[in-house]
Enzyme design. Structure first.
Site, mmCIF file in Angstrom:
data_model
loop_
_atom_site.group_PDB
_atom_site.id
_atom_site.type_symbol
_atom_site.label_atom_id
_atom_site.label_comp_id
_atom_site.label_asym_id
_atom_site.label_seq_id
_atom_site.Cartn_x
_atom_site.Cartn_y
_atom_site.Cartn_z
ATOM 1 N N GLY A 10 0.833 -1.203 0.000
ATOM 2 C CA GLY A 10 0.000 0.000 0.000
ATOM 3 C C GLY A 10 0.864 1.247 0.000
ATOM 4 O O GLY A 10 1.861 1.315 0.715
ATOM 5 N N ARG A 71 0.888 -5.066 -5.312
ATOM 6 C CA ARG A 71 1.030 -6.246 -4.453
ATOM 7 C C ARG A 71 1.203 -7.425 -5.406
ATOM 8 O O ARG A 71 0.311 -7.719 -6.192
ATOM 9 C CB ARG A 71 -0.211 -6.442 -3.586
ATOM 10 C CG ARG A 71 -0.500 -5.270 -2.640
ATOM 11 C CD ARG A 71 -1.564 -5.636 -1.631
ATOM 12 N NE ARG A 71 -2.104 -4.465 -0.959
ATOM 13 C CZ ARG A 71 -1.552 -3.856 0.082
ATOM 14 N NH1 ARG A 71 -0.412 -4.293 0.569
ATOM 15 N NH2 ARG A 71 -2.134 -2.812 0.637
ATOM 16 N N ASP A 102 5.383 -5.010 5.916
ATOM 17 C CA ASP A 102 5.743 -6.374 6.267
ATOM 18 C C ASP A 102 5.807 -7.322 5.062
ATOM 19 O O ASP A 102 6.786 -8.049 4.870
ATOM 20 C CB ASP A 102 4.678 -6.850 7.270
ATOM 21 C CG ASP A 102 5.072 -8.111 7.960
ATOM 22 O OD1 ASP A 102 6.126 -8.101 8.603
ATOM 23 O OD2 ASP A 102 4.336 -9.104 7.828
ATOM 24 N N THR A 124 4.520 2.331 5.434
ATOM 25 C CA THR A 124 3.127 1.869 5.501
ATOM 26 C C THR A 124 2.392 2.730 6.513
ATOM 27 O O THR A 124 2.972 3.100 7.547
ATOM 28 C CB THR A 124 3.014 0.384 5.921
ATOM 29 O OG1 THR A 124 1.658 0.122 6.309
ATOM 30 C CG2 THR A 124 3.912 0.011 7.089
ATOM 31 N N ASP A 126 0.183 1.702 8.398
ATOM 32 C CA ASP A 126 -0.311 0.855 9.496
ATOM 33 C C ASP A 126 0.546 0.900 10.764
ATOM 34 O O ASP A 126 0.092 0.504 11.825
ATOM 35 C CB ASP A 126 -0.402 -0.612 9.038
ATOM 36 C CG ASP A 126 -1.378 -0.806 7.887
ATOM 37 O OD1 ASP A 126 -2.274 0.044 7.733
ATOM 38 O OD2 ASP A 126 -1.243 -1.796 7.152
ATOM 39 N N ASP A 128 2.867 -1.098 11.605
ATOM 40 C CA ASP A 128 2.820 -2.465 12.131
ATOM 41 C C ASP A 128 4.134 -3.218 11.916
ATOM 42 O O ASP A 128 4.157 -4.443 11.922
ATOM 43 C CB ASP A 128 1.671 -3.242 11.458
ATOM 44 C CG ASP A 128 1.826 -3.310 9.945
ATOM 45 O OD1 ASP A 128 2.672 -2.602 9.381
ATOM 46 O OD2 ASP A 128 1.081 -4.098 9.325
ATOM 47 N N ARG A 170 -5.177 -2.828 9.255
ATOM 48 C CA ARG A 170 -5.086 -4.289 9.103
ATOM 49 C C ARG A 170 -5.117 -4.949 10.485
ATOM 50 O O ARG A 170 -6.066 -4.750 11.210
ATOM 51 C CB ARG A 170 -3.804 -4.643 8.347
ATOM 52 C CG ARG A 170 -3.967 -5.810 7.384
ATOM 53 C CD ARG A 170 -2.629 -6.143 6.813
ATOM 54 N NE ARG A 170 -2.236 -5.279 5.734
ATOM 55 C CZ ARG A 170 -2.461 -5.534 4.457
ATOM 56 N NH1 ARG A 170 -3.076 -6.634 4.110
ATOM 57 N NH2 ARG A 170 -2.061 -4.714 3.537
#
Ligand code: F6P
Length: 316
Positions: A10, A71, A102, A124, A126, A128, A170
């Protein structure tokens, strides 16, 4: 050296600032820099462009990614990865910088394990990624969400409503958590802090009985249907409720100052790490210091959770 850079997964605001820092730092040290178009897809289709200092002019403040992203699920397969290595080596490229999250790191790790010098930069919204306090794009997305919460509170107060705001992330609750704290949310529901529906409804009922004019609930995506929850709240709590799914608007926009600085620092540091022969590592920021950690550790660890997860219990 010839160094290639790609963005993957993303898109995230600040990716362009990172590309710019890679290009400008690389050129300053006498290297040639190439952009790979559309992430790992460009590696497979041999889609490279040379990047000059002028090519990245104006990119510091631009959202999205000038290189495109994708992706590419088939990149998990070794024969597919070998095509990428062939294309890189046929062009005489010595090293690759992958800017992504990731999933993108798994591809970077695979290339490193096949003997190609590869480094990751965390990009990202996120937040994460293990091994870094912040990822590029997180702060911009956070600001977008906080702005949306402030606006939704205005209309919720006017109508005495409970507003549910679903945000991205996510499996990581960081966007919801940070935005919920900044936006004064009554409830923050994340994968790390899942819904307790009975408590939620009884608290909302109490708030409604007290005459409060609004309630804000921030929810990480992919947990449950927020529209159904709004319908249930409307029936059981006394508040009428509406849900808003913020969606892709969270990924766009000009990067905020934190992301421009983080991306510039990480992009530049990645080039220096490559010059020192580092491979199979990714750049992170820990207590405001740039660090590198092995990609193999990063992809196998969920991100550690910070103290804000405790703070929210005390101040909501
Ligand atoms: O990883 C960034 C992210 O925006 C997540 O928050 C979200 O779940 C996902 O990407 C959406 O992915 P796609 O662009 O493939 O729909």
């Amino acid at each position: 050296m010839k160094i290639a850079v790609l963005t993957s997964g993303g898109d995230a605001p600040g990716m362009n600032a990172a590309i710019r820092a890679v290009v400008r730092t690389g050129i300053a040290f006498g290297h040639e820099i190439f952009g790979v178009l559309d992430g790992y897809r460009g590696l497979l289709e041999d889609n490279f462009i040379p990047l000059t200092s002028k090519d990245v002019s104006g990119m510091l403040s631009a959202g999205g990614t000038m290189l495109g992203t994708a992706r590419v699920t088939e990149f998990k397969e070794v024969p597919v990865q070998m095509v990428a290595i062939d294309n890189l080596t046929n062009r005489g490229i010595d090293a690759l910088i992958v800017i992504g999250g990731d999933g993108s790191y798994r591809g970077a790790l695979a290339l490193h394990e096949l003997g190609f010098q590869t480094i990751g930069i965390p990009g990202t919204i996120d937040n994460d990624v293990y091994g870094t306090d912040f990822t590029i794009g997180f702060h911009t997305a956070l600001n977008t969400i906080v702005d949306a919460i402030d606006k939704l509170r205005d209309t919720s107060s006017s109508h005495r409503r409970c507003s549910i705001i679903e945000v991205m992330g996510r499996t990581s609750g960081d966007l919801a958590l940070y935005a919920g704290i900044c936006g004064g949310a009554e409830f923050i529901i994340t994968p790390e802090n899942p819904i307790n529906k009975d408590k939620l409804i009884s608290t909302l009922k109490k708030h409604n009985d007290e005459g409060r004019r609004h309630a804000i609930i921030v929810v990480t995506e992919q947990q449950f249907d927020v529209h159904k929850l709004a319908a249930e709240i409307s029936i059981k709590s006394g508040f009428s409720s509406r849900a808003t799914v913020l969606g892709y608007i969270q990924r766009g926009g000009r990067p905020v100052a934190e992301d421009r600085i983080l991306a510039s620092r990480m992009g530049s540091y990645a080039v220096e790490a490559i010059m020192q022969g580092v491979s199979g590592e990714c750049i992170g920021i820990k207590n405001d210091k740039l660090v590198t950690s092995p990609l193999a550790d990063i992809v196998n660890h969920p991100k550690e959770r910070g103290e804000l997860y405790d703070l929210v219990q005390k101040i909501r």
